[in-house]
Design an enzyme around this catalytic site. Structure first.
Site, PDB file in Angstrom:
ATOM      1  N   VAL A 248       4.573  -4.974  -7.873  1.00 21.02           N
ATOM      2  CA  VAL A 248       4.917  -4.769  -6.466  1.00 21.02           C
ATOM      3  C   VAL A 248       3.779  -4.054  -5.735  1.00 21.02           C
ATOM      4  CG1 VAL A 248       6.530  -3.633  -4.888  1.00 21.02           C
ATOM      5  CG2 VAL A 248       7.393  -4.818  -6.902  1.00 21.02           C
ATOM      6  N   TYR A 249       3.221  -3.019  -6.360  1.00 15.61           N
ATOM      7  CA  TYR A 249       2.102  -2.286  -5.757  1.00 15.61           C
ATOM      8  C   TYR A 249       0.917  -3.223  -5.536  1.00 15.61           C
ATOM      9  CZ  TYR A 249      -1.568   1.163  -5.072  1.00 15.61           C
ATOM     10  OH  TYR A 249      -2.621   1.890  -4.558  1.00 15.61           O
ATOM     11  N   ASN A 250       0.554  -3.991  -6.571  1.00 17.61           N
ATOM     12  CA  ASN A 250      -0.573  -4.919  -6.456  1.00 17.61           C
ATOM     13  C   ASN A 250      -0.336  -5.931  -5.343  1.00 17.61           C
ATOM     14  OD1 ASN A 250      -1.802  -3.733  -8.727  1.00 17.61           O
ATOM     15  ND2 ASN A 250      -0.804  -5.142 -10.123  1.00 17.61           N
TER      16      ASN A 250
END
Length: 113
Positions: free
Chosen positions: A19-21
């Protein structure tokens, strides 16, 4: 002038951070797209910090994990928040012909990934 804080991992994703990426990759694309949409009136750039501030928990809590990352930077040290602040100030005040770019402020880590 708009300056977004992206991340070097928008280009080199971290395992277990899907999700962060994806969010940082989307912000990188948004930065470039907005540069096209808003120019020439508004310049849009991004900064991709490397090892500067560490999370207080998780896998980088351990000193050995931090040292492994620092050893992979070309400057062999962490950066300071002021490195980011100076780059933002540069993009705002001293870079009138730069737009659509994402600058890695990472001690050379992205060169060595």
């Amino acid at each position: 002038c708009i300056v977004n804080i992206v991340d070097i991992h928008a280009e080199w994703p971290l395992k277990r951070y899907v999700v962060y990426n994806a969010a940082k990759g989307g912000l990188a694309a948004l930065t470039r797209s907005l540069a096209q949409e808003l120019g020439p009136e508004i310049r849009v750039n991004g900064i991709s910090p490397g090892p500067i501030l560490w999370p207080e928990n998780g896998e980088w809590k351990e000193e050995a994990a931090r040292e492994h990352i620092i050893e992979r930077t070309l400057l062999k040290r962490t950066g300071e928040p002021d490195d980011i602040a100076r780059t933002v100030a540069f993009l705002i005040a001293d870079a009138p012909y730069i737009t659509g770019q994402i600058i890695a402020v990472d001690g050379g880590r992205s060169v060595n990934l």
